[in-house]
Design a protein around this motif. Structure first.
Motif, PDB file in Angstrom:
ATOM      1  N   SER A 108       0.787  -1.217   0.000  1.00 53.52           N
ATOM      2  CA  SER A 108       0.000   0.000   0.000  1.00 53.52           C
ATOM      3  C   SER A 108       0.836   1.293   0.000  1.00 53.52           C
ATOM      4  O   SER A 108       0.640   2.151  -0.856  1.00 53.52           O
ATOM      5  N   GLN A 112       1.129   4.040  -3.193  1.00 51.38           N
ATOM      6  CA  GLN A 112       0.656   5.416  -3.051  1.00 51.38           C
ATOM      7  C   GLN A 112       1.769   6.405  -3.341  1.00 51.38           C
ATOM      8  O   GLN A 112       1.573   7.410  -4.022  1.00 51.38           O
ATOM      9  N   GLN A 119       2.079  12.297  -9.871  1.00 51.60           N
ATOM     10  CA  GLN A 119       1.319  13.554  -9.790  1.00 51.60           C
ATOM     11  C   GLN A 119       2.277  14.746  -9.714  1.00 51.60           C
ATOM     12  O   GLN A 119       2.053  15.782 -10.346  1.00 51.60           O
ATOM     13  N   GLN A 619      -4.225   5.272 -10.849  1.00 49.45           N
ATOM     14  CA  GLN A 619      -4.311   4.905  -9.433  1.00 49.45           C
ATOM     15  C   GLN A 619      -5.751   4.728  -8.979  1.00 49.45           C
ATOM     16  O   GLN A 619      -6.063   3.786  -8.248  1.00 49.45           O
ATOM     17  N   SER A 620      -6.621   5.623  -9.418  1.00 46.05           N
ATOM     18  CA  SER A 620      -7.974   5.568  -8.867  1.00 46.05           C
ATOM     19  C   SER A 620      -8.994   5.067  -9.878  1.00 46.05           C
ATOM     20  O   SER A 620     -10.182   5.155  -9.645  1.00 46.05           O
ATOM     21  N   GLN A 635      -5.545  -0.671  -5.709  1.00 47.00           N
ATOM     22  CA  GLN A 635      -5.595  -0.670  -4.254  1.00 47.00           C
ATOM     23  C   GLN A 635      -6.707  -1.577  -3.724  1.00 47.00           C
ATOM     24  O   GLN A 635      -6.505  -2.286  -2.753  1.00 47.00           O
ATOM     25  N   THR A 636      -7.874  -1.567  -4.381  1.00 45.07           N
ATOM     26  CA  THR A 636      -8.937  -2.441  -3.876  1.00 45.07           C
ATOM     27  C   THR A 636      -8.583  -3.899  -4.133  1.00 45.07           C
ATOM     28  O   THR A 636      -8.937  -4.769  -3.345  1.00 45.07           O
ATOM     29  N   ALA A 639      -6.422  -4.641  -1.401  1.00 40.77           N
ATOM     30  CA  ALA A 639      -7.208  -4.715  -0.164  1.00 40.77           C
ATOM     31  C   ALA A 639      -7.947  -6.046  -0.085  1.00 40.77           C
ATOM     32  O   ALA A 639      -8.048  -6.647   0.985  1.00 40.77           O
TER      33      ALA A 639
ATOM     34  N   VAL B  51      -8.181   0.800   1.621  1.00 44.99           N
ATOM     35  CA  VAL B  51      -8.891   1.593   0.610  1.00 44.99           C
ATOM     36  C   VAL B  51      -9.010   3.048   1.075  1.00 44.99           C
ATOM     37  O   VAL B  51      -8.748   3.988   0.319  1.00 44.99           O
ATOM     38  N   SER B  53      -7.105   4.624   3.175  1.00 40.71           N
ATOM     39  CA  SER B  53      -5.815   5.316   3.209  1.00 40.71           C
ATOM     40  C   SER B  53      -5.432   5.759   1.805  1.00 40.71           C
ATOM     41  O   SER B  53      -4.816   6.798   1.621  1.00 40.71           O
ATOM     42  N   GLN B  54      -5.823   4.972   0.809  1.00 38.26           N
ATOM     43  CA  GLN B  54      -5.552   5.429  -0.568  1.00 38.26           C
ATOM     44  C   GLN B  54      -6.391   6.661  -0.884  1.00 38.26           C
ATOM     45  O   GLN B  54      -5.908   7.612  -1.479  1.00 38.26           O
ATOM     46  N   GLU B  57      -4.824   9.492   0.675  1.00 40.56           N
ATOM     47  CA  GLU B  57      -3.589   9.843  -0.037  1.00 40.56           C
ATOM     48  C   GLU B  57      -3.904  10.594  -1.336  1.00 40.56           C
ATOM     49  O   GLU B  57      -3.306  11.615  -1.641  1.00 40.56           O
ATOM     50  N   VAL B  58      -4.862  10.054  -2.083  1.00 42.98           N
ATOM     51  CA  VAL B  58      -5.250  10.700  -3.348  1.00 42.98           C
ATOM     52  C   VAL B  58      -5.774  12.105  -3.065  1.00 42.98           C
ATOM     53  O   VAL B  58      -5.450  13.067  -3.753  1.00 42.98           O
TER      54      VAL B  58
END
Lengths: 714, 424
Positions: A108, A112, A119, A619-620, A635-636, A639, B51, B53-54, B57-58
């Motif tokens: 994680s 990040q 970015q 990332q998202s 990330q998910t 997770a 999730v 924490s991301q 962070e974002v």
């Protein structure tokens, strides 16, 4: 009469002595594992029948009996096997759980950090230090992937070693049980008495064996144990002992699995799920259910991240202006992360061991409308060649039969094909029908991940800018504006050749709409690219690469700025074979006659950050997994790996605790019956001591009676 | 029930070890402040924490980008502010020049002053940010955007405007392309020019001219219909569409343009009366002349874009030329100043537009930034709910566990000390 008293006294003495002896034996073995306390079974001698009645002849010991209950022993063995399995499983999985949970070793934070640095690079596209920091965090990310994989590899290796040690131990125990079987049968045949200590030893060995591997046992009529593995394979039959051996698995030569070799010399490979109970089953189950899942999921995240990042990176332009457009003259580095290819293992029995199918990753998605993504799952696959360049694919994680798949067709983010087959040119297939292979698409991705060394050596090579820029002419009067443009796969084909660049989009008020012209004024007719206008109401108008010949039928080669009252919103350059956008320019406002727009390479765009923005967005955005129901973000996905391993660890812990409690209970019940209580033995010591003293007194009195008689005779 | 000696020991050690594990774990939680030490402690919360924490962070990336955007936009705003000041000063000086009391010397002095303003403006347009990248060059940050080429100032940058992701779905432009600010400035209206061959005193009211909508070039050609020689004052005129034939010699009465005339032909001229056709509106005052050899005409070129530098340069050139002594050259200067003023005010409006847009982005950033920090707090809170230990519960747990452990140890010592053998 006096001699009768003496002989009665002697029986009492010897019984008391045996009692003292047995009590002493019990006390000595109070801490011997598996020892069952022993008792002397004392009974009266056969009386002498006289005319006054039956005259007692003292006592004798019938047998020395151990306090033992077959049922309780069985119970302990069963819970021992279950507990041994869960303990071994827990001991392994907790290490994975700790690795994933610890911020110092988990994925994680570095993931990040990496996107944060992208970015930052996007905010400062021409700043070399920002690029360097993005590269450094990419390197940390890669080493974290490698470190985590290293840890998992150690677990794989550890399990191989443990399996080897465990089988050695199992063989040693089986050997000893076989020997004890022999001795017990011999002793029984000799005097018919139970050899208590040998039986205890054998029971204890059986208990130890159950800790390692779950077995069932039955006693034959001679008193020998027959021991079978959980699924009925004989390990010990009387004196005959089978050998457990380790061999490399046929699915994956890197992992050891179990084979049973009978005394007659025949081999039988044990499928992993035939091993039930005991630490061996725990380790196999952990490897099969948790370690493989963790390694595959980690690889899935690594591959998903690297493949989508690479795909987007390849659509960028570096600080020197190099991109796919001018890659012949400038060295452009499209690949950012080096990703190994999926691992393919030829199964034993295939007609050729050298020919293997070509398996490649496939990236989906359209960056002009969304983002790149991959269908990749955290699973292994088995494929069978059913015809030339056609494969039957089975997904192993859920056993799903994915049916027959033609070579070159994408399935679960993979493209499988015969390495040579080419029907058009009559090149035969290299793979024989009936051969099968195991594919491990993601297992070793985290291990093999790297950063393109050219980029690592020169951060200018990071493609942060976009290669194409649309703009409006300085002289434009109308309020139509074009966006800078977004490129997709194969965008270079959507632009005029370098000598004819830039592309102009002109609006001549007298014509029906926008015309597309090369820099020399000729009509722009890109091969295989359609020009598609989308309007504010969602309607479209298009020019395909084959419709309309330049100038002779001009009405078909223009795109109207309005259609049915709706204004132009977007001009797409669409790849006709894939249907995907190669280039998209968003449009607002309306043009006026004489307005001109250009689409040109962005070679001077050092301050452009469009590609970095797209990269950072990965990332998202949903990038991984089945498209149905929406893809998951990196990330998910991570997770859910953490929660999957966490839940399994938690379940192993909870059921392990329960199983241990049950084992403890069974042990307590058994101990309460069979184990030694020192106070009790102390009391017995006193009891037998007093019996001994009393018997001695009987002798003493018998002797003094005799003395009295002798004195009278004197 | 019978109890064996080994049971006493094993149960004693078992309970002590379990109690010890409990206190160890609670102590660990208290000393790290974390409730979840490994995912197994609470798999669902652990996954949620990852999730969240991301997201946090974002969110903080967005906050960082907002700050960068603020700095960048503030810099742009600052430069545009200076540009506004310069343009304002130029405009007020030109108003002074237009009042007609200036001598040619005054005009030349003014020209020199304006030349300095011109250089200042050019400097501002070519200004760079802290990294040395040109602020108004679009994506071509290392390319000086405004350079002289063949005696003309051209824009060497591009239309790109760097954007930053300042919120989940908001990509904000943090630059303004020089093309938009300085170059692509629509002229106040079409050029209305008197032909060089004109002999009369006809003058066009530049300020009231509106460009033709079809963007064609038109001419207002006076003719001799209804003229009584020797009176050369024109009485009628035609409107001629000359976009297809711009080189046509309209001054020569022999040139036949009947096919190009926008009907009706032979409109009657009255000084100061509004002339309108095809979107054009203008007025001509004075007396245009028509002689046997030459007819006066005026051309109307549709409005195009004129960059602020060319506008300023044209004004300076006109000022340097001065008013001269004859009416024509005086009128030429007045026209130049008039249209120059109009174009400068277009440029000024353009800069104001861009400034307004920058300003509204800055204020949007303010509100985004407070939303972002509120979200950060939210994420922080849910992370703490998910992961962090409840100290009150933790400490009370620890106290209880300590007590239990203590009892287990003491009772074990007492029980194991009991032996019959002590009394034998």
């Amino acid at each position: 009469m006096g001699s009768g008293l003496l002989s009665v006294g002697i029986t009492g003495l010897s019984v008391a002595q045996l009692g003292l002896n047995t009590t002493g034996h019990n006390i000595s073995n109070a801490n011997t594992a598996g020892y069952s306390r022993q008792r002397v079974d004392q009974t009266t001698n056969i009386p002498m029948f006289t005319n006054v009645g039956s005259l007692g002849q003292g006592a004798r010991v019938e047998t020395i009996r151990r306090s033992y209950d077959q049922f309780l022993a069985q119970q302990i063995n069963m819970s021992q096997a279950a507990s041994g399995e869960l303990d071994a499983y827990y001991a392994q999985i907790v290490r994975v759980d700790n690795m994933l949970s610890d911020p110092g070793s988990g994925l994680s934070p570095v993931l990040q950090d990496f996107f944060k640095s992208v970015q930052t690079a996007a905010a400062n596209p021409s700043l070399l230090s920002a690029r360097q920091s993005a590269l450094s965090s990419a390197q940390s990310l890669v080493s974290r992937f490698q470190g985590m994989d290293q840890h998992l590899t150690e677990l794989y290796d550890g399990i191989n070693g443990d399996i080897q040690n465990t089988t050695t131990e199992i063989n040693a125990i089986a050997e000893r049980i076989g020997k004890l079987n022999g001795e017990i049968v011999r002793v029984r045949a000799g005097n018919g008495n139970a050899p208590n200590d040998l039986l205890d030893q054998r029971d204890q060995l059986l208990n130890d064996l159950n800790k390692l591997v779950g077995v069932s046992n039955s006693e034959d009529n001679q008193g020998a144990f027959n021991i079978f593995l959980g699924s009925g394979q004989p390990l010990v039959l009387g004196f005959q002992v089978s050998q457990m051996e380790t061999i490399p698995s046929s699915d994956d030569p890197d992992r050891l699995t179990i084979r049973l070799k009978s005394p007659s010399g025949s081999d039988q490979t044990l499928p992993e799920d035939y091993v039930k109970g005991g630490s061996l089953a725990g380790m196999l189950k952990f490897r099969r259910e948790s370690l493989d899942t963790a390694a595959n999921a980690l690889g899935q995240i690594a591959a998903g991240m690297a493949l989508t990042f690479n795909a987007q990176h390849a659509l960028g332009q570096d600080l020197d202006g190099a991109s796919q457009i001018n890659s012949t003259t400038k060295a452009f580095q499209g690949v950012f992360f080096q990703v190994p290819n999926p691992k393919v293992i030829s199964e034993p029995g295939n007609s050729s061991t050298s020919a293997i199918p070509t398996v490649r990753f496939k990236v989906d998605g359209d960056p002009t409308t969304g983002n790149f993504s991959t269908d990749l799952r955290a699973s292994d696959y088995r494929i069978e060649v059913v015809a030339d360049n056609t494969f039957r694919v089975t997904r192993l994680s859920d056993g799903a039969d994915l049916g027959s798949v033609a070579g070159g067709t994408a399935i679960d983010g993979l493209v499988i094909s015969d390495p040579t087959y080419d029907a058009a040119n009559s090149v035969p297939a290299s793979l024989s029908v009936g051969d099968s292979f195991t594919i491990q698409p993601t297992r070793e991705i985290a291990r093999g991940l790297g950063i393109n060394p050219t980029i690592a050596a020169d951060t200018r090579k990071m493609a942060i800018a976009a290669p194409v820029l649309a703009g409006s002419d300085t002289k434009n009067i109308g309020n139509m504006k074009v966006s800078a443009g977004t490129v997709g796969e194969g965008y270079a084909a959507a632009l005029p050749a370098a000598s004819l660049s830039p592309l102009s989009i002109k609006y001549d008020g007298t014509a029906a709409g926008l015309t597309f012209l090369n820099s020399d004024g000729t009509d722009f007719v890109p091969a295989g690219i359609s020009l598609v206008a989308t309007y504010s109401d969602g309607s479209t108008a298009s020019i395909t690469s084959t419709t309309g010949i330049p100038l002779t039928t001009p009405t078909t080669r223009v795109l109207p700025p309005t259609q049915g009252g709706a204004t132009l919103a977007k001009i797409g350059f669409v790849n006709e074979s894939s249907g995907k956008n190669a280039l998209v320019v968003d449009v607002t406002g309306a043009p006026m006659a004489g307005d001109k727009f250009t689409v040109a390479p962005n070679t001077a765009g050092v301050s452009d950050n469009r590609n970095a923005l797209k990269l950072a967005q990965l990332q998202s955005q949903g990038t991984i997994g089945p498209a149905a129901g929406g893809r998951a973000t990196l990330q998910t996905t991570y997770a859910s790996l953490v929660s999957d391993i966490g839940s399994k660890t938690n379940a192993a812990q909870v059921t392990g605790d329960a199983q241990r409690a049950m084992l403890q209970q069974n042990q307590d019940t058994r101990d309460s019956l069979s184990a030694v209580n020192l106070d009790e033995e102390g009391a017995n010591l006193i009891k037998y001591q007093q019996a001994y003293q009393a018997s001695a007194k009987v002798l003493n009195i018998g002797s003094s009676l005799f003395d009295t008689l002798l004195a009278i005779m004197n | 029930m019978r109890v064996s000696t080994s049971q006493i020991y094993s149960s004693g050690t078992r309970t002590m070890s379990r109690n010890q594990y409990d206190t160890y774990k609670t102590q660990n939680q208290l000393s790290t402040g974390k409730r979840i030490l490994a995912a197994a402690d609470d798999p669902v919360a652990a996954a949620q924490a990852i999730v969240t924490s991301q997201q946090k962070e974002v969110n903080s990336h967005h906050a960082a980008n907002q700050n960068t955007a603020k700095d960048q936009l503030a810099l742009v705003e600052n430069r545009l502010g200076s540009v506004t000041d310069v343009l304002q000063e130029v405009m007020s000086r030109m108003v002074e020049a237009g009042n007609g009391t200036y001598t040619d010397t005054d005009y030349r002095t003014l020209a020199t002053t304006l030349q300095q303003r011109y250089d200042e403006l050019l400097g501002l347009a070519n200004s760079a940010d802290a990294e040395g990248n040109y602020l108004f060059a679009g994506y071509s940050g290392t390319q000086q955007p405004f350079v002289a080429s063949n005696g003309k100032l051209v824009y060497a940058g591009d239309d790109g405007a760097r954007r930053l992701q300042v919120d989940a779905d908001r990509f904000m432009e943090v630059a303004a392309s020089g093309n938009d600010v300085f170059m692509r400035i629509p002229q106040s209206n079409g050029t209305f020019a008197a032909a060089t061959t004109n002999l009369g005193t006809g003058m066009v009211d530049v300020a009231s001219t509106i460009s033709p909508t079809d963007r064609h070039t038109y001419a207002i050609r006076f003719n001799d219909t209804g003229v009584t020689p020797p009176d050369t004052a024109a009485k009628t005129y035609d409107i001629v569409d000359i976009s297809a034939n711009p080189g046509i010699d309209l001054a020569d009465p022999a040139t036949d343009v009947s096919s190009l005339i926008v009907p009706p032909a032979g409109r009657v001229y009255t000084s100061g009366e509004k002339i309108s056709f095809g979107g054009v509106q203008t007025t001509i005052t004075g007396a245009p002349s028509v002689t046997a050899a030459t007819w006066d005409y005026f051309t109307i070129t549709p409005a195009t874009n004129k960059d602020v530098f060319t506008t300023l340069n044209d004004v300076i050139t006109a000022l340097n030329k001065g008013a001269g002594s004859d009416d024509t050259s005086k009128k030429a200067l007045q026209d130049a100043l008039k249209s120059g003023s109009a174009d400068l005010s277009q440029a000024f409006n353009k800069v104001l537009d861009v400034r307004t847009s920058v300003g509204s982005r800055l204020s949007e950033l303010e509100s985004l930034s407070s939303a972002t920090s509120a979200r950060d707090l939210q994420y922080e809170e849910s992370l703490s709910n998910l992961q962090e230990v409840d100290y009150i519960k933790g400490i009370s747990d620890l106290t209880r566990q300590k007590m239990v452990l203590d009892a287990a140890q003491k009772s074990f010592v007492q029980i194991s000390g009991l032996s019959l053998f002590d009394h034998l």
